[in-house]
Scaffold this motif. Structure first.
Motif, mmCIF file in Angstrom:
data_model
loop_
_atom_site.group_PDB
_atom_site.id
_atom_site.type_symbol
_atom_site.label_atom_id
_atom_site.label_comp_id
_atom_site.label_asym_id
_atom_site.label_seq_id
_atom_site.Cartn_x
_atom_site.Cartn_y
_atom_site.Cartn_z
ATOM 1 N N VAL A 36 0.840 -1.201 0.000
ATOM 2 C CA VAL A 36 0.000 0.000 0.000
ATOM 3 C C VAL A 36 0.874 1.251 0.000
ATOM 4 N N ALA A 37 1.904 1.257 0.839
ATOM 5 C CA ALA A 37 2.800 2.414 0.920
ATOM 6 C C ALA A 37 3.542 2.631 -0.394
ATOM 7 N N VAL A 38 3.978 1.545 -1.021
ATOM 8 C CA VAL A 38 4.678 1.649 -2.307
ATOM 9 C C VAL A 38 3.750 2.225 -3.368
ATOM 10 N N ASN A 82 -7.411 9.437 -0.364
ATOM 11 C CA ASN A 82 -7.162 7.993 -0.388
ATOM 12 C C ASN A 82 -5.993 7.615 0.521
ATOM 13 N N ILE A 83 -5.007 8.492 0.602
ATOM 14 C CA ILE A 83 -3.860 8.234 1.474
ATOM 15 C C ILE A 83 -4.275 8.307 2.942
ATOM 16 N N GLU A 97 4.722 11.725 5.514
ATOM 17 C CA GLU A 97 5.720 11.897 4.455
ATOM 18 C C GLU A 97 5.058 12.015 3.087
ATOM 19 N N LEU A 98 4.147 11.092 2.785
ATOM 20 C CA LEU A 98 3.545 11.051 1.453
ATOM 21 C C LEU A 98 2.408 12.064 1.297
ATOM 22 N N GLY A 99 1.518 12.096 2.277
ATOM 23 C CA GLY A 99 0.344 12.949 2.149
ATOM 24 C C GLY A 99 0.614 14.418 2.394
ATOM 25 N N LEU A 100 1.473 14.713 3.373
ATOM 26 C CA LEU A 100 1.700 16.107 3.748
ATOM 27 C C LEU A 100 3.005 16.664 3.174
ATOM 28 N N ASN A 101 4.128 15.999 3.455
ATOM 29 C CA ASN A 101 5.409 16.527 2.972
ATOM 30 C C ASN A 101 5.497 16.539 1.448
ATOM 31 N N ARG A 102 4.986 15.504 0.823
ATOM 32 C CA ARG A 102 5.099 15.428 -0.640
ATOM 33 C C ARG A 102 3.878 16.017 -1.345
#
Length: 203
Positions: A36-38, A82-83, A97-102
């Protein structure tokens, strides 16, 4: 989005009934969350594209440039939602990391900052804020507990200031919507700042 909801619901039921994602995870459970993370990381890095245009195009909601940017923005917001659906299953540091930083900082905030200040900009902010899990703001007193969200809350505050300086009386209703977002995020100092400076009532 419906597929994501269904998958998260199944996983959440498994977690509630069997705690398979807690403690020492089995290899299949660990592999699922890693997959899921990938997939999230790939979607953020590859699938997201929000073009920037000169203000003269974005001032006209009927322009092709405005409509295309808005469509791409909504797709990115859908991905953010979705994240964050996985907030109770995927480790929080991965979601941040994925939802906010990126996604939020790299794409959505740039679009929000370049949007003409007005109702359309506030609607965009509301769509982004709707993605944040309520659990992120529980047991918080006066400011977002996640530092990465402070960039967004500061943008809401700046937008509220800009709208309050507008000569149009109707902007007070729009500012009220921003104050509700700030209050829900527990950015209470920002709410107080606007309420006291511009004499808003009911907050």
């Amino acid at each position: 989005m419906e597929q994501s909801r269904c998958l998260v619901s199944v996983c959440q039921n498994l977690q509630d009934d069997y705690l398979i994602f807690s403690g020492n995870q089995s290899k299949p459970a660990k592999a699922l969350l890693e997959a899921v993370a990938v997939r999230m990381r790939s979607a953020v890095d590859v699938d997201v594209f929000i073009p920037l245009y000169p203000a003269k195009f974005l001032d006209d909601a009927s322009s092709l440039q405005f409509q295309f940017q808005d469509k791409q923005f909504c797709s990115a917001v859908k991905l953010l939602h979705n994240i964050t659906l996985w907030h109770s299953l995927v480790p929080e540091d991965v979601l941040i990391e994925l939802g906010l930083n990126r996604l939020l900082s790299r794409y959505l905030m740039i679009t929000l900052r370049n949007a003409p200040c007005g109702e359309h900009a506030v609607e965009k902010c509301k769509k982004v804020a709707a993605c944040f899990p309520k659990s992120w703001f529980e047991h918080v007193s006066c400011c977002p507990s996640i530092p990465e969200l402070q960039i967004f809350s500061k943008h809401l505050l700046q937008t509220a200031h800009a709208l309050c300086k507008s000569p149009h009386a109707s902007t007070r209703d729009t500012v009220s919507e921003l104050l509700i977002l700030l209050r829900n995020m527990k950015a209470l100092d920002s709410v107080t700042e606007i309420v006291e400076k511009y004499h808003f009532e009911g907050f």
